[in-house]
Design a protein around this motif. Structure first.
Motif, short mmCIF file in Angstrom:
data_model
loop_
_atom_site.label_atom_id
_atom_site.label_comp_id
_atom_site.label_asym_id
_atom_site.label_seq_id
_atom_site.Cartn_x
_atom_site.Cartn_y
_atom_site.Cartn_z
N ILE A 3 -8.50 -4.12 -4.44
CA ILE A 3 -7.83 -4.30 -3.15
C ILE A 3 -7.99 -5.77 -2.77
O ILE A 3 -9.11 -6.26 -2.63
N HIS A 37 -10.78 -0.27 3.99
CA HIS A 37 -11.26 0.40 5.21
C HIS A 37 -10.17 0.42 6.28
O HIS A 37 -9.89 1.49 6.84
N ALA A 60 -7.12 0.30 5.77
CA ALA A 60 -6.05 1.15 5.22
C ALA A 60 -6.24 2.62 5.61
O ALA A 60 -5.27 3.35 5.82
N VAL A 61 -7.51 3.04 5.72
CA VAL A 61 -7.81 4.44 6.04
C VAL A 61 -7.25 4.80 7.43
O VAL A 61 -6.88 5.94 7.68
N ASP A 96 -5.44 3.81 -3.53
CA ASP A 96 -5.92 3.74 -4.93
C ASP A 96 -4.98 4.51 -5.86
O ASP A 96 -4.53 3.97 -6.88
N THR A 118 -17.74 5.55 -2.26
CA THR A 118 -16.64 5.49 -1.29
C THR A 118 -16.81 6.50 -0.17
O THR A 118 -16.69 6.16 1.01
N GLY A 173 -12.97 -3.00 -2.42
CA GLY A 173 -13.27 -1.57 -2.47
C GLY A 173 -14.11 -1.20 -1.26
O GLY A 173 -14.11 -1.90 -0.25
#
Ligand code: MEV
Length: 313
Positions: free
Chosen positions: A13, A18, A20-21, A152, A192, A276
């Motif tokens: 990334i 984070h 992105a979540v 991912d 993760t 990540g």
């Protein structure tokens, strides 16, 4: 001769982990220098449904039905077979091997899901489009990681650089010339599910502060999209550095990652950040090609257990 070979790349990334979540923009690229491969051999004459799974790296072998219920390989194959609505499985032998380090921020679990889902479907006579493979791999990522953004599985299934916003169609990015990046592994496992969970807890206790950080990370990804397309690598490097500071403030860096990031910058990288989920795993440095080898060596000398140079197209 294997009937089918299915391969999936690692990913990194560049911007926006984070964030992105929570639906903020992010940018991810495939790393084809590292990959996970599954070879499928048909075993005509053997009992239907007998699938022998061999792992080239560990030297282990087990029948699918003997793998523990919790084994991701078992879960992914069972899921793919049920999605394809196959009742009678021809006998097969699968050989897995991977150069993607696990729990290191490089997408090993999504690569396993993508390579297996694509391989199983091709072995059974289906040619699924990348979007469908990505969606199926996303279901597996949810089981593995709890609340993933989907970045991912998307970047690995499409094997192309992309600008990603959760629940929106992916936007592919085209670079005028390849990017040279150096990846270095701290050797500390980056889990993760745990790190994403920690960020969620922080967000629950300090919503305004955490949302401001996540939103700022998303703004950086937006700016970076423009600069990447223009090949303004100096500016992209500055944005990587800014993103790292925000990830530090989010509490997902660690002294080992900070040390490697610092080394890369001092050795002439255009910019560097963790990549990540963090708290371990890998960092990335963007560099001009002629500096890559000295940065890679400096990262190894600063404690990285592995450092590789990759070209991203
Ligand atoms: C993991 O590669 C990136 C995170 O943003 C989680 C996710 O997006 O699913 C930390």
């Amino acid at each position: 001769m294997p009937a089918i070979i299915s391969q999936a790349p690692a990913k990194t990334i560049l911007f926006g982990e984070h964030a992105a979540v929570y639906g903020f923009p992010a940018i991810a690229v495939p790393i084809n220098t590292l990959s996970l491969r599954v070879s499928f051999f048909a075993k005509p004459g053997q009992a239907q449904g007998m699938w022998l799974i061999r792992n080239k790296d560990t030297g282990t072998a087990a029948f699918l039905s003997d793998l523990p219920e919790s084994d991701p390989v078992r879960k992914i194959i069972r899921f793919a077979v049920s999605e394809l609505n196959i009742q009678q499985l021809p006998a097969a032998e699968l050989l897995l091997s991977s150069t993607i380090p696990i729990a290191s921020g490089l997408g090993s679990s999504a690569a396993l899901a993508v390579a297996l889902i694509r391989g199983v479907s091709q072995f059974l006579g289906f040619n699924l489009p990348p979007q469908r493979i990505s969606e199926m791999a996303f279901e597996m990522e949810k089981i593995q990681h709890g609340n993933p953004s989907g970045i991912d599985n998307s970047v690995i299934a499409f094997n192309q650089p992309l600008f990603y916003v959760k629940n929106q169609s992916v936007e592919f990015l085209t670079f005028k010339s390849p990017l040279t990046i150096v990846l270095a592994n701290t050797g500390i496992p980056s889990l993760t599910r745990e790190v994403v969970g920690e960020v969620r807890s922080k967000r629950e206790s300090e919503p305004e502060k955490i949302d401001a950080l996540l939103s700022e990370i998303g703004q950086i990804a937006l700016k970076a999209r423009e600069k990447l397309v223009q090949t303004d690598l100096t500016e992209v490097g500055c944005l990587l550095n800014e993103n790292h500071v925000l990830l530090q403030q989010l509490g997902v860096s660690c002294p080992e990652l900070d040390c490697l990031v610092d080394t890369a910058r001092k050795t002439g990288a255009l910019g560097a950040k963790l990549c990540g989920s963090g708290k371990g795993g890998n960092m990335i440095a963007l560099t001009n090609p002629d500096r890559a080898e000295s940065i890679r060596k400096a990262l190894l000398a600063s404690g990285a257990i592995q450092a590789i140079t990759a070209e991203v197209k």
